[in-house]
Design an enzyme around this catalytic site. Structure first.
Site, PDB file in Angstrom:
ATOM      1  CG  HIS A 179      37.699  38.651  42.002  1.00 51.77           C
ATOM      2  ND1 HIS A 179      38.312  39.850  41.744  1.00 51.77           N
ATOM      3  CD2 HIS A 179      38.466  37.688  41.451  1.00 51.77           C
ATOM      4  CE1 HIS A 179      39.417  39.615  41.037  1.00 51.77           C
ATOM      5  NE2 HIS A 179      39.541  38.315  40.842  1.00 51.77           N
TER       6      HIS A 179
ATOM      7  CG  HIS B  90      39.971  33.546  42.368  1.00 53.20           C
ATOM      8  ND1 HIS B  90      38.776  33.440  41.692  1.00 53.20           N
ATOM      9  CD2 HIS B  90      40.738  34.417  41.673  1.00 53.20           C
ATOM     10  CE1 HIS B  90      38.830  34.219  40.615  1.00 53.20           C
ATOM     11  NE2 HIS B  90      40.014  34.828  40.592  1.00 53.20           N
TER      12      HIS B  90
END
Length: 158
Positions: free
Chosen positions: A67, A82
């Site tokens: 992620h 992110h």
């Protein structure tokens, strides 16, 4: 004796890792990003699934969950991409990584494929902060929110 000093480029640009709408980081619903506690940058509402390297450098952090990734750029910036907020809780579901920690990448190289629609369906915000952590090293840093970009358009100038 080898000189280990980091030579800074005159200017470096951080590029959009993905096509989407660029928003001020302050609009992120995640307090750590919005407050600037983690660094300065922008947030992108992604319009596709392939996340690319926003600059050339070394992959210094790549979460097992896929992620988030951090790249130490050639000019010395530490840039984090992110993907989504709280998406660490997906434990890697809907993320495929294409690089590993320690890899050298060029701007535009494919880093991560994320199934944005599935992540949204699972109840997560997919807004993607792109931030420079060591902002104190770049006092003239400028962010460029408020536009729709395609991957590899300029979003931050160092």
């Amino acid at each position: 004796v080898e000189n280990k000093e980091v030579t800074k480029l005159e200017e470096e640009t951080i590029l959009a890792p993905i096509k989407g709408e660029v928003k001020p980081i302050e609009e992120s619903s995640d307090a750590a990003f919005a407050s600037g506690a983690l660094g300065k940058g922008v947030a992108i509402q992604p319009a596709e699934n392939e996340f690319r390297a926003p600059a050339s450098g070394e992959v210094t952090v790549l979460f097992e969950t896929g992620h988030a990734v951090s790249i130490h750029t050639e000019s010395g910036a530490d840039v984090i991409v992110h993907i989504g907020l709280d998406t660490v809780n997906l434990k890697g579901q809907f993320f495929i990584t294409h690089v590993k920690q320690g890899d050298t990448v060029k701007a535009g190289d494919l880093l991560i494929t994320a199934d944005i629609e599935q992540i949204k369906a699972a109840g997560y915000d997919v807004i993607t902060p792109v931030i420079v952590c060591n902002v104190s090293d770049f006092p003239d840093m400028a962010c460029h929110p408020g536009k729709t970009v395609k991957a590899m358009d300029e979003i931050i100038t160092l």
